[in-house]
Design a protein around this motif. Structure first.
Motif, PDB file in Angstrom:
ATOM      1  N   ALA A 635       0.839  -1.199   0.000  1.00 18.60           N
ATOM      2  CA  ALA A 635       0.000   0.000   0.000  1.00 18.60           C
ATOM      3  C   ALA A 635       0.870   1.243   0.000  1.00 18.60           C
ATOM      4  O   ALA A 635       2.035   1.212   0.432  1.00 18.60           O
ATOM      5  N   GLU A 647      -2.479  -3.023   1.923  1.00 19.68           N
ATOM      6  CA  GLU A 647      -3.883  -2.909   1.568  1.00 19.68           C
ATOM      7  C   GLU A 647      -4.546  -4.236   1.877  1.00 19.68           C
ATOM      8  O   GLU A 647      -4.028  -5.295   1.527  1.00 19.68           O
ATOM      9  N   THR A 658     -11.550  -4.652  -1.894  1.00 19.48           N
ATOM     10  CA  THR A 658     -10.643  -3.931  -1.011  1.00 19.48           C
ATOM     11  C   THR A 658     -11.392  -3.484   0.243  1.00 19.48           C
ATOM     12  O   THR A 658     -12.393  -2.774   0.156  1.00 19.48           O
ATOM     13  N   TRP A 661      -7.020  -0.623   5.087  1.00 26.00           N
ATOM     14  CA  TRP A 661      -5.567  -0.475   5.247  1.00 26.00           C
ATOM     15  C   TRP A 661      -5.143  -1.007   6.602  1.00 26.00           C
ATOM     16  O   TRP A 661      -5.885  -0.931   7.582  1.00 26.00           O
TER      17      TRP A 661
END
Length: 795
Positions: A635, A647, A658, A661
């Motif tokens: 990421a 990520e 997704t 984080w």
């Protein structure tokens, strides 16, 4: 809102006792917070004048006064008040009068006879001032009962208003509610126009559109501004919590309290004209009445004189054009400003004014003319002068206009649960100042312009309910069967996620949904932020776009208080302005932050700091609640440490999604937040994480599994997640489990490479795998690793 009981009764005559009046006000939603009786039992207290005052022969702080009490011969009174002097008019408690627990008797003080007591306001119970004698005007009638002269007994009543009841920030506004609740009638308001006797006037201009659609001004010349404020007016102001200042200022305050219309008085000789209203410009400054110099911008509405800013509209006047005792010509202002143009402006300047408090909630746009006529009459009666014509500028298209509302009889009965007689409904609405006409289904109602809070049918139903009496609405139990909501098997409950985080040693934090703009900027997360129009404070002015800024701030507060091991999580919503003019998008998120030891201090294990893999393990245990399989990819989030953050991607189900984080915060960010050490955190979108497949029972395979261990050398730059994906793809459905059990870098491995050892566990549900079946899978995995990542089997 604080007001005088006698003042209210002047507007709505009622036989209700003080206690009953307080009960009625509270019952109809105007909660009474305090009732302070004033001037009770003042029989025997009269207005008196000190004829002479000489020092007591035996005491430096006492004076022997000869006092005229209207009884012919002066009375000798010994007084210790510092302001006792010849010519002063003050209250006198005569012999036999009871003041509180004290009965006044003839006495000798240090050998000198005293036949009564000159009193302070506190001793009489009409004010808290005990610094000296209550000073009365010089023209007060000597010998007259003080109670009659000051309009006593009375009471100061303070009520707590909700933001929607702006109309009750005036005595007359409260009177309508009291009349409706008690069956009385509000006395007609006399605001007959005061005819102009001179032509003096200042032109008025409007340049702010809907922000200031009405502005009235009037010049009065030859005013004696040094004239004391009439006693009756000064007393009403005091009992309403306002200290009298000077006649012209007190008149504007009086009109505001009686009608609800804020006003301002300018010294006419300090104005050039025309007087206008416009948006302030960046860089302009103004010295306010309190002496402060403030910087303005286009968020403020300004009153101008020949384009020079002289006042802050709806907030406070300017120092340079204020009225003083030397003022001879005055310019009275009465205007209507839109609430949106005033909200939050005084708070930005760190102040709170009565005018802003009213304009922020909405002032009747029909009031300015009545207010300026009343103020003119009060000024002329007290200080003389010659009035000019009222000059008005108005933008009718921008003035709020009440709209008729249909109130259905059936809807009223359904919502309240009882039938209110038609005559009672019409009486209540008319008593509140509404125009009511009957229809077949109920009524057509036009609310008065002062009631900004009445716009739909439910508002009218609420008015009927509170005036008719909530205690008159019967209590009934709900009927019918209740519907039981069954939790969905396809979504993990929020409580389950919370329980999992708590089981992993985390504490839940609940932070404000609004944060400081500068905090979001430090995180580079201010894009799309939704600014609040009326924030609680400057530090809470923007809706949060991320959970982590607030959560890390909470962790910092814990660290600053000697909590060496911090593990916090938060489950809440973030807000993002997707496009200009569109409504903000709300997204549910889950975030966590850790710092300190991987485990709590103990004797059974060596202490070590928590690292990325500890946090990753916590996250994977959370994902396991939904049966989710996660991948972690490199990421480049600005708040993340390069090379130590990832990520988070969910790869099971319908394609990769997704989630958010995870990783270590960037050292530069940690320093800017005045923190020390390493902070690890993650933040995920909640809904994709909660998605769960419906469990399906399946038989365990009756056939044995086969394990093959492969050790291969792969480039350091290729993440394990990519290697794992290639292995699973190549192995196909026979791969039951994949285990990474060793990583080696050193002798025998080329620089820039690492050796990884994996265990492939293969199994079929329908047969026992043969050696050739296993060899085919292993060969496919080796080929995929070599072709896709340049990996080779370690020799």
């Amino acid at each position: 809102m604080k007001f005088s009981e006698n003042w209210l009764r002047q507007h709505v005559p009622t036989d209700a006792t003080r206690e009953r009046l307080a009960e009625v006000l509270t019952a109809i939603g105007l909660e009474v917070e305090d009732v302070a009786p004033l001037g009770e039992a003042l029989d025997g207290v009269v207005v008196a004048r000190i004829v002479s005052a000489e020092r007591h022969p035996e005491a430096d702080r006492l004076q022997v006064c000869q006092v005229d009490a209207g009884q012919g011969e002066p009375l000798q009174i010994v007084c210790g008040a510092p302001n006792a002097r010849a010519g002063l008019v003050a209250p006198l408690a005569t012999i036999g009068t009871r003041i509180g627990e004290l009965t006044i008797k003839a006495a000798k003080l240090r050998g000198v006879e005293s036949n009564g007591m000159l009193c302070s306001a506190k001793e009489l119970g009409i004010d808290a001032d005990a610094s000296g004698l209550l000073e009365l005007p010089g023209d007060a009638p000597v010998g007259a009962p003080l109670a009659g002269y000051l309009g006593l007994p009375d009471a100061s009543i303070e009520i707590k208003l909700t933001p929607n009841r702006a109309d009750c920030f005036s005595v007359r506004g409260i009177a309508f509610d009291v009349a409706a609740a008690t069956g009385g009638e509000v006395t007609p308001f006399e605001a007959s126009p005061v005819p102009a006797v001179i032509e003096a006037a200042l032109p008025v201009e409007l340049h702010a559109g809907a922000d200031a659609p009405r502005y009235l001004g009037r010049v009065i010349e030859g005013v004696d501004a040094a004239t004391p404020t009439p006693v009756w007016m000064a007393e009403r102001l005091r009992r309403s919590g306002v200290r009298p200042v000077s006649l012209l200022v007190d008149v504007t305050q009086y009109v505001m309290l009686e009608l609800g219309q804020p006003m301002h008085a300018f010294d006419r000789d300090l104005l050039h004209g025309p007087v206008g209203v416009r948006r302030a410009r960046a860089g302009e400054t103004l010295k306010l009445l309190d002496g402060r110099d403030v910087a303005l911008d286009d968020e403020f509405l300004a009153i101008t004189d020949a384009d020079r800013v002289v006042a802050l509209a709806g907030v406070m006047g300017g120092f340079d054009t204020r009225v003083t005792d030397a003022t001879r010509n005055v310019f009275l202002e009465s205007a209507h400003f839109a609430p949106a143009a005033i909200i939050g402006r005084s708070r930005r300047l760190g102040m709170h004014t009565d005018a802003a408090h009213r304009f922020e909630r909405g002032v009747d746009p029909a009031l300015p003319r009545a207010a300026i006529e009343l103020a003119t009459r009060l000024v002329l009666d007290a200080a003389g002068g010659q009035p000019g014509p009222v000059v008005e500028a108005s933008l009718e298209a921008h003035l709020p206009q009440p709209q008729p509302i249909a109130l259905r009889r059936a809807r009223l009965a359904r919502v309240l649960g009882l039938g209110v007689p038609d005559a009672e409904v019409a009486r209540i609405l008319r008593a509140l100042g509404m125009e009511v006409s009957a229809t077949d289904a109920g009524w057509r109602v036009l609310p008065p312009s002062r009631r900004f809070d009445i716009a739909i049918e439910e508002d009218l139903i609420e008015e009927v309910a509170r005036i008719h009496g909530y205690d008159a609405i019967p209590t009934t139990l709900p009927g019918g069967a209740s519907r039981i909501a069954v939790p969905s098997e396809t979504r993990v409950g929020e409580d389950e996620l919370r329980a999992q985080m708590v089981a992993r040693g985390y504490f839940e934090a609940v932070n404000f949904a609004f944060v400081d703009q500068s905090l979001l900027q430090a995180w580079q997360a201010d894009a799309g932020g939704v600014a609040l129009a009326n924030p609680l404070s400057a530090e809470l002015g923007v809706m949060r776009t991320r959970l982590l800024p607030g959560l890390v701030a909470a962790a910092a507060r814990n660290l600053a208080r000697q909590q060496s091991r911090v593990r916090l999580f938060e489950l809440g919503k973030v807000f993002d302005l997707a496009a200009q003019g569109e409504a903000p998008v709300e997204t549910a998120r889950l975030a966590a932050v850790i710092q300190g030891g991987a485990q709590a201090e103990q004797w059974g294990a060596s202490a070590r700091p928590a690292d990325f893999h500890d946090l990753k393990g916590d996250l994977e245990s959370l994902a396991a609640c939904a049966g989710a399989r996660l991948e972690f990819r490199p990421a480049s989030a600005p708040h993340g440490h390069p090379g130590r953050s990832a990520e988070v991607v969910r790869v099971d189900g319908e394609g990769p999604v997704t989630l958010g984080w995870i990783g270590e915060l960037h050292p530069r960010l940690v320093r800017s937040l005045d923190l020390e050490g390493t902070l690890l955190a993650f933040e995920l979108d909640l809904e994709p994480l909660r998605r769960r497949s419906v469990p399906r029972a399946a038989a365990l395979s009756r056939f044995p599994s086969v394990r093959r261990d492969l050790a291969f050398v792969a480039p350091e730059g290729v993440p394990w997640a990519a290697l794992e994906a290639s292995i699973r793809q190549a192995a196909g459905p026979l791969l039951a489990e994949l285990r990474l059990f060793d990583r080696y870098v050193g002798k025998g491995v080329d620089p820039g490479f690492r050796s990884l050892a994996t265990g492939l566990i293969l199994q079929d549900n329908s047969r026992t795998l043969t050696e050739s079946d296993v060899d085919v899978v292993v060969a496919a995995v080796i080929a995929a690793l070599q072709q896709e990542h340049g990996a080779r089997i370690r020799g």
